[in-house]
Design a protein around this motif. Sequence first.
Motif, short mmCIF file in Angstrom:
data_model
loop_
_atom_site.label_atom_id
_atom_site.label_comp_id
_atom_site.label_asym_id
_atom_site.label_seq_id
_atom_site.Cartn_x
_atom_site.Cartn_y
_atom_site.Cartn_z
N GLU A 179 37.85 41.79 39.42
CA GLU A 179 35.94 41.00 38.91
C GLU A 179 34.97 41.03 40.01
O GLU A 179 35.50 41.05 41.08
CB GLU A 179 36.56 39.32 38.54
CG GLU A 179 37.16 38.88 37.00
CD GLU A 179 36.60 40.07 35.61
OE1 GLU A 179 35.37 40.27 35.53
OE2 GLU A 179 37.77 40.07 34.96
N SER A 198 42.44 33.73 41.27
CA SER A 198 43.34 34.46 41.34
C SER A 198 43.32 35.24 40.51
O SER A 198 43.52 36.17 40.23
CB SER A 198 45.49 33.85 41.69
OG SER A 198 45.52 33.29 40.84
N ASP A 199 42.71 34.81 39.21
CA ASP A 199 42.76 35.41 38.17
C ASP A 199 40.87 36.50 38.27
O ASP A 199 41.19 37.06 37.55
CB ASP A 199 41.93 34.02 37.13
CG ASP A 199 42.96 33.09 36.57
OD1 ASP A 199 44.51 33.62 36.58
OD2 ASP A 199 43.35 31.73 36.34
N LYS A 248 40.65 25.74 39.27
CA LYS A 248 41.75 25.48 39.33
C LYS A 248 41.70 24.50 40.76
O LYS A 248 41.37 25.38 41.90
CB LYS A 248 42.70 25.97 39.09
CG LYS A 248 44.08 25.45 39.31
CD LYS A 248 45.55 26.04 39.01
CE LYS A 248 46.55 25.25 38.73
NZ LYS A 248 47.40 26.50 38.41
N ILE A 306 40.38 27.98 35.20
CA ILE A 306 40.62 29.51 35.87
C ILE A 306 40.67 29.42 37.33
O ILE A 306 40.49 28.57 38.23
CB ILE A 306 39.14 30.33 35.31
CG1 ILE A 306 39.33 30.70 34.58
CG2 ILE A 306 39.42 31.72 36.66
CD1 ILE A 306 37.89 31.19 34.31
N SER A 307 41.64 30.20 37.61
CA SER A 307 41.97 29.93 39.46
C SER A 307 41.11 31.40 39.95
O SER A 307 41.13 31.80 39.07
CB SER A 307 43.63 30.16 39.15
OG SER A 307 44.46 30.96 38.88
N LEU A 311 38.06 35.86 30.66
CA LEU A 311 39.00 34.93 30.70
C LEU A 311 37.64 33.54 30.44
O LEU A 311 38.22 32.68 30.01
CB LEU A 311 38.65 34.46 32.36
CG LEU A 311 39.31 35.16 32.70
CD1 LEU A 311 38.82 35.23 34.08
CD2 LEU A 311 40.71 35.21 32.98
N GLU A 314 40.42 38.08 40.31
CA GLU A 314 40.77 39.96 41.04
C GLU A 314 40.42 40.73 40.36
O GLU A 314 41.26 40.64 39.68
CB GLU A 314 42.40 39.54 42.02
CG GLU A 314 42.83 38.42 43.19
CD GLU A 314 43.76 38.56 43.44
OE1 GLU A 314 44.56 39.85 42.92
OE2 GLU A 314 44.48 38.32 44.45
N GLU A 347 39.38 30.44 28.05
CA GLU A 347 40.77 30.04 29.13
C GLU A 347 39.86 28.73 29.36
O GLU A 347 39.06 28.40 29.60
CB GLU A 347 41.00 30.44 30.37
CG GLU A 347 41.60 32.45 30.55
CD GLU A 347 42.78 31.99 29.95
OE1 GLU A 347 43.68 31.16 29.77
OE2 GLU A 347 43.41 32.90 29.02
#
Length: 304
Positions: A194, A189-190, A264, A186-187, A180, A192, A183
């Motif tokens: 990790e 949900s991104d 985010k 980052i949200s 990531l 999940e 990016e």
Amino acid sequence: MARPKLKERQIEVFRTVMATGSLTAAAQQLGVSQPSLSMTIRRFEDELSTTLFERIGGRLVPTDEAKLIFVEVDRVYGQFDRLSDAIHAIARGDNSVFRFGTTPSIGMRLLPKALSKLRGDAPSRVFYCDFLPQKDIRDYLLFGQGSCVTSIAPAEDPNLDCTVFAKGGLYCVMPKGHRLAGEKIISPSDLEGEVLISFNPNTTHGRYIDATYARANVERETHVYVHFVEAALSFVAENIGVAILDPYSVLDCERSGLVARPLKDSVDVPAYLYWSKFRPRSKATDELAAALVDMARQNGIETA
């Protein structure tokens, strides 16, 4: 019979005549007429019962007694000048001891930058910086252990005053080679799947993180719990996982091979400066506040 007390003006006139070597020059420097100056010198000689100056070949020549007196006068004036400088330095805060506290989030990165600026402005000032847990902020200030404390923790205490000098959203910190890392934002949900290095829900960081996850309608799953941001950054650097931290802790994290990306829809994390309501707010505290605002602004953090 008591000797008459010498007047400060007489000593000042004598010192100026000795320094300039001329009644005319001394009168110009002191902003008085030459006859007035000559009369002051004559009265000074009368009170001392000695001759201080003689006219030789059209020049004003000090006697041996005048030279000895001038040595003492100059020594005392030198001490007074040093006293005056010391008093002004104390009033400016240049030579004072400034003791303050901080919690780790601001103390790790932002505060050192501000302190470097303060040191440049007042190199002779002595600084004491105490790292504190949140629970000690109140007693530290109320018992006069330090002038102020910086923290991201809200302290709703009627005995303390505070100001918010900066604010910003949370960041996700990861190794430079992470999937990531490229990016821009980052949200939750991104993240999940990790390994999340994070904080208990009842801590300051935990509350900010959970509030942001709630906005995203995502449930936080923590795999490695830590108490301090230093530990979180160290674990991320060892590729154990990723961490979510405040905007002040992640400054310059690239030096450790890490990258920080904004989270985010994050809630704001304020940076507070606290001081006791029962003690005058020192000039050094104001200077620290200004330096913190300056350094936050320079590093892209929104300032109040």
